[in-house]
Design an enzyme around this catalytic site. Structure first.
Site: not given
Lengths: 268, 354, 638
Positions: C272, C252
């Site tokens: 994000r 990740h």
């Protein structure tokens, strides 16, 4: 357990931890100040209720909330807005119709219940501190089952708050007619806080909107519920603030009535 | 940068045990669980302790730290004084298995007794419509990570073992509240059930459950008290009673349905298209066969709607030559959304049970 | 023999190992098919690692953007997996996930809603349209709780019908399976122990569904919990099944690297998606420098355009922060290596300066609360320090796409979820795992049930096999000279983290294999102190051999695959090689030794490959395959 419960095994015991609580913080502090605060207030209120005097300022029509509405034969002229229906036996407070309901409203209030169960009843005194009782049945039986009547006392409290508001309105008075002094500010402030406390009640929150299943179908009630919820979060603070404003209002009226100091007048 | 800290950890099992002293190195930014892991890797390899995510999301590492019910992964060492002895004990309310691990089966037993979600019989999957404001209250309770700290701290069972059979505990009061506030739950007797079977009346709202909740769920104010008030609605409130008489708003009597079955067989359509839908179909021959054979379902399975393709038989998306990241509508420009519900297509997951 | 006769025995039709999303969904399906089902959970019921999934479950329901449909989802999945996916699994997944999500609502799930009352969907890296059904940022918890409660409701039905909650479906919490038992090439049962008492337990069942999750515990920095020791992978190997794609591990891109109490904890991609940007220690928003050519057209080139996308996604290209995970992970890695990282070896993820504190708290409530409480970091005030964290293994048990049945020398073994391989190719798109669990969990459970039905007679468990399993399990407790399991785990994690990590080299991989061989010797002699009751040291000692064999598969496959693709990055072979796209690396066990073989990838059906543009395919396919594609296109054109 979903799994192991059905596996045969004997009765299991809890961890044998000798200390009753391992809390290291001052967990006893909150119940202690609750006891001190509530006891002091109740003592003051009792004394005041049985003084039977200094509750009415004739000049400015100030009436202390502890004597409102004044309904015994003892009531001085002008203070009894709703007639005098009770005899003047000393045991009967002047506000005999309201005080019991106010007392019960606060006694069954969800915040006060927490406060006195913890501090007076020690059930439990603080989280993860053992309660002081052999057996416990909570609010499942008489008399504590009666806590569920909070709703009724809320309705009564609304009516009483209306009366208190009316008292505050009548108090805009002076011998010349309209008048406005520091006493009015205190009376108004007290009434506002009383309303805030009353409306922030959990029962009120439920009645206003909490009982709905679909907020989206009742947008107005949803907004009202949001507002009440905002106040409800502050129910504890309001509970203590109103104790303070009640005592302050009463003391101020007493002081002015007893002529310990004069009311500070802004207009007339 | 590490410093030695004094720990007292309860070691033992159901036959007894005691607090044992350990000196452990503690580094900046660590939590109690880090320290327990260090102990396992050094002085006490068989120190029993439950944990999973180490991020406060699974609710496994419930224990009592300095007497307070906490998640070990959420208790920062920086919250203690450097010279403070930290005591760590297992949950008191449940039987101990070994060291910091307790048998929390009580909670799973109570979970199994709590009536499950009762879905509306006539709303097929995909047709559930709920407004955000209506689901938010229940969503708060669904944040529960089942750490059982509220169950552990609740004095009703913590200090009175004998109440366990009659009392489900805060975790399951909010479960009942969650379902009672669920916009589409069809069971209407949850408050009566909470009062009669779950021991709602035992709660004296001293709010310790709310105090210890690591998810900050307002268990008492938003869950238990509303449930108490809802129970009051039914039993004691004259105005609500009057209102329900006047406006006939009384809730209908309970139908104790927990398993969803379609209300009744609808007329199977004979003109069905017979090809799997693009949204839910499958090339699994079995599933396809099921989707096509006597579906006990009230709506017609529509014809497949293949996305519009260009002259070369391709979807009009060319990722590299197109001027933007998004594709034109594969449904064609003549389709406006949202589609009317009767045009939506998917296979009913229950259909293969008939 | 006495030891084996005293072992607790249970008879079931289907045994599901693992109580995460896939396991529970499989169990529900098997129970709905009328099979007597057991769920075996390594930790308490409802604590599975699925709770950690935050972003959401990808399903092309088209609630937010009606242009979405399964073809687009399929395309995104294939693209994300760099065309190494088993196309059939990707197809089934894209087609069936909406149904699986809707089904959850009938179990009581409460997803966030759109204005019209449908399930709301959010944007996520690699997905062309807003596609992830979500509940704040705790979707995994919602999923596991919903399935858990569905199982409870099924148990309540059974209680009404048969008088017992456990009549047809039972959960064995805190129970670990150490061995699968075979009758010839058929699965006959599973052997394990109760963690609580250390007593052994034997499940006799003709069909076993593996849903044990991943292998992350073999890595130093990982978001995975202790359970993720590759049990299912190892059980399958030892039972004669194959593992594929084991070289592909997803790191990740944004796990917390500082402070230590939250090291490894993921910062969801929603940060994000909702406007968070990545900056290096010089304050530069560096992702613009790392857009690969493949994605050039889809991603913004200037900060202004990228910022406009959040409010007007149809007329602007997306910000490069939303590139697929491996691209982001690689970019962060490069920045850190170039000396532009933070002291803790990460980069800054900044949402504080881009959104108001209120909005952050509303959009990312559990992220906010997590860091506030765990580390006293206020994400509304300061940027987070993030870096690559081992998160997900794409590889796993090789399965038949439609049924989830394991491929190899074993029958009656099924796998679903993270433990199965192929669906995600070389890289998984965020949000695809939750829908993967549901789609293939249901399929594996259903097919396990019908397999159990199809058997003329039940396979029998051999007494010797049980005795051997007992002996293996007790061995670490009986030795007192060996090393501590914790030391061995640390050493294993160091080997894997340092040598088989996110960026790999031939020499290091070869070195890793040597070290793993040494570790194998040491693990064989591991000793655990203490008794059998809830002894984590013993549990770890038993898990170690699983971690080891799976790590060997990963290292071998990583050494073999001389290209970079998705979750496998070779510094010495940085480019993607179309010839390697045709190859799956298959890992199996011969005796004790790990064997690696190449196997051709199944060929995509014409109507599916036709969903792609030739220019895009040209980057993935060999010339021969492209010629074939052209021929098909021509045929279609005629």
């Amino acid at each position: 357990m979903t799994s192991t419960a059905t596996r045969p095994r004997g009765a299991r015991t809890r961890a044998a931890i000798a200390a009753k609580t391992l809390r290291t913080d001052r967990w006893w502090f909150a119940p202690l100040i609750t006891v001190v605060g509530l006891t002091a207030w109740v003592a003051y209120a009792t004394v005041r209720v049985y003084m039977h005097k200094w509750y009415w300022v004739e000049e400015f029509h100030y009436l202390t909330p502890f004597y409102s509405p004044c309904i015994t034969d003892r009531c001085v002229e002008g203070a009894a807005h709703f007639g005098t229906v009770l005899p003047d036996w000393w045991i009967i407070p002047e506000a005999a119709f309201t005080l019991p309901f106010l007392l019960l409203f606060r006694l069954t209030c969800y915040y006060y219940r927490k406060a006195y169960y913890r501090s007076f009843w020690l059930s439990p005194p603080a989280c993860a501190v053992p309660d002081g009782h052999q057996t416990y049945s909570g609010e499942t039986r008489f008399p504590l089952l009666g806590q569920n009547l909070h709703r009724y006392f809320f309705y009564a409290a609304v009516i009483i708050s209306l009366i208190n508001s009316w008292d505050a309105v009548l108090a805009f008075h002076s011998p010349e007619g309209f008048g406005f002094g520091l006493g009015n500010l205190i009376l108004i402030g007290n009434v506002v806080m009383l309303w805030a406390y009353t409306i922030s009640c959990h029962s009120c929150r439920h009645i206003i909107g909490g009982r709905l299943k679909h907020f989206s179908k009742h947008p107005l009630r949803y907004r009202a519920w949001t507002g009440v919820s905002w106040l409800n979060v502050r129910h504890m603070q309001l509970a203590w603030i109103t104790l303070g404003t009640l005592a302050l209002t009463d003391f101020y009226v007493m002081a002015v009535a007893a002529e310990w100091f004069p009311d500070l007048r802004f207009i007339n | 940068m590490g410093s030695k800290r004094q720990f007292r950890i309860w070691r033992g099992d159901e036959d007894g045990g005691d607090l044992q002293d350990y000196m452990v190195e503690v580094n900046e930014g660590e939590v109690v669980l880090d320290v327990i892991h260090r102990l396992q890797a050094t002085d006490a390899p068989d120190l029993a302790c439950r944990w999973n995510c180490k991020a406060g999301k699974c609710g496994s590492c419930s224990m009592e730290i300095n007497g307070k019910p906490r998640l070990a992964c959420m208790t920062r060492m920086s919250t203690f004084e450097p010279d403070e002895t930290v005591s760590v004990t297992p949950l008191r309310t449940f039987p101990v298995i070994r060291d910091l691990v307790t048998d929390v089966s009580f909670n799973y037993e109570k979970a199994r007794e709590t009536p499950a979600f009762a879905p509306p019989a006539d709303v097929p999957p995909g047709d559930y419509r709920m407004q955000q404001v209506d689901v938010e209250r229940s969503q708060e309770f669904r944040k529960c990570i089942e750490c059982f700290l509220c169950q552990n701290v609740c004095h009703v069972i913590r200090d009175h073992e004998e109440n366990k059979p009659a009392f489900s505990g805060p975790r399951f009061f909010i479960r009942a509240a969650e379902l009672d506030m669920h916009p589409l739950d069809t069971r209407t007797d949850r408050k009566e059930y909470a009062q009669a079977e779950m021991g709602l009346g035992y709660c004296n709202i001293t709010k310790c459950c709310t105090e210890v909740c690591p998810e900050h769920i307002k268990i008492t104010d938003n869950g238990i008290i509303p449930m108490k008030e809802r129970a009051v609605d039914r039993r004691y409130d004259p105005l609500v009673w009057l209102g329900s008489k006047i406006f006939r708003r009384g809730e209908t009597p309970q139908t104790s349905v927990t398993s969803a079955r379609a209300a009744g067989p609808a007329t199977p359509s004979t003109t069905r298209g017979g090809v799997h839908s693009h949204a839910g179909g499958s090339h699994d021959p079995q599933a396809e066969a099921q989707a096509q054979s006597g579906v006990n379902w009230h709506r017609e399975v529509p014809h497949p709607t293949a996305p519009a393709v260009d002259e070369r038989g391709k979807l009009p998306l060319t990722e590299l030559t197109f001027d933007r990241a998004a594709a034109p509508s594969p449904f064609g420009d003549d389709v406006t959304f949202p589609l009317p519900p009767e045009h939506l297509n998917f296979a009913h997951p229950e259909q293969d049970k008939h | 023999m006495t030891t084996t006769t005293r072992i607790e025995r249970h008879h079931y039709d289907v045994v599901v190992i693992g109580a995460g999303g896939a396991g529970l969904r499989a169990a529900i399906e098997a129970r709905l098919a009328g099979k007597k089902t057991a769920i075996i959970s390594k930790s308490l019921f409802g604590k599975a690692h699925t709770v950690m999934a935050e972003g959401g479950a990808a399903a092309a329901m088209g609630n937010v953007n009606p242009r979405d449909n399964w073809q687009v989802h399929f395309r995104d999945t294939m693209r994300g997996g760099k065309f190494l996916n088993n196309f059939r699994m990707a197809e089934l997944h894209a087609k069936e996930s909406p149904q699986r999500i809707w089904e959850l609502e009938t179990y009581g799930a409460l997803f966030d809603r759109t204005k019209t009352g449908k399930i709301s969907q959010r944007n996520f890296g690699g997905h062309e349209y807003p596609r992830l059904a979500h509940v704040g940022d705790r979707t995994g918890l919602e999923l596991i709780r919903t399935l858990q409660q569905k199982i409870v409701s099924l148990q309540q039905e059974d209680k009404r019908e048969f008088g017992s909650y456990d009549a047809r479906i039972r959960v064995f919490a805190e129970t670990t399976v150490t061995e699968l038992l075979l009758d010839g090439d058929r699965v006959a049962g599973a052997f394990g122990y109760y963690r609580e008492s250390g007593e052994f337990v034997l499940f006799e069942a003709p069909a076993v569904v593996l849903a044990t999750g991943g292998v992350g515990r073999s890595y130093k920095v990982t978001s995975n919990s202790w359970e993720y020791t590759g049990d299912g992978h190892a059980l399958a190997l030892r039972a004669g099944a194959n593992l594929i794609n084991m070289e592909f591990l997803q790191f990740h891109p944004t796990g917390m690297v500082w402070p230590p109490s939250v090291k490894g904890i993921l910062v969801t991609e929603s940060v994000r998606g909702d406007g968070g940007v990545l900056r290096n220690s010089e304050g530069k928003r560096f992702m613009f420098d790392y857009v690969p050519d493949v994605f050039r057209k889809q991603y913004a080139e200037t900060e202004e355009e990228a910022d406009r996308w959040y409010t007007d996604p149809d007329n602007n290209r997306r910000p490069p922060e939303l590139l697929p995970r491996d691209e982001v992970a690689r970019a962060i890695n490069s920045e850190v290596k170039a000396g532009r990282g933070t002291p803790a070896g990460g980069v800054f993820l900044d949402i504080a300066s881009r959104k108001s504190a209120d909005e952050i708290r509303r959009r990312l409530p559990s992220m906010y609360h997590q860091f506030k409480e765990l580390a006293d970091v206020d994400i509304t005030k300061e940027p987070m320090e993030v870096g690559p964290t081992c998160h997900y293994v794409m590889g796993g048990v090789e399965v038949e796409p439609d049924s989830g049945a394991a491929v190899g020398h074993v029958r009656g073994l099924f796998a679903a979820g993270e433990v199965s391989g192929g669906m995600h190719g070389s890289n998984r798109l965020g949000g695809n795992s939750l829908s993967d669990l549901l789609v293939f969990g249901k399929r594996a459970g259903g097919h396990a049930a019908s397999y159990a039905d199809s058997l003329p007679e039940r396979p029998k468990v051999a007494v010797q096999a049980v005795e051997a399993a007992v002996e293996t399990a007790l061995a670490p407790l009986q030795r007192d000279t060996g090393e501590s399991p914790y030391t061995l785990q640390q050493d294993l994690q160091a080997v894997m983290g340092d040598l088989v990590g996110i960026i790999r080299r031939e020499g290091e991989l070869a070195d890793a294999l040597v070290r793993l061989a040494e570790l194998r010797e040491r693990v064989a002699k591991v000793s655990a102190a203490g008794g059998r009751r809830y002894n984590p040291g013993w549990h770890l000692a038993l898990d170690l051999r699983n971690m080891l064999v799976v790590s060997e598969c990963t290292a071998k496959a990583a050494l073999e695959r001389r290209e970079s693709r998705g979750g496998h990055t070779r510094e010495d072979h940085p480019a993607m090689d179309p010839r390697w796209r045709q190859v799956n690396l298959v890992c199996s066990l011969e005796g004790d030794a790990v064997q690696l073989a190449r196997k051709p990838l199944p060929k995509m059906r014409p109507e599916l490959i036709a969903l792609f543009d030739r220019a895009e395919l040209a980057k993935y396919l060999t010339d021969e395959e492209l010629a074939e594609f052209d021929a098909l296109a021509e045929e279609a054109g005629n």
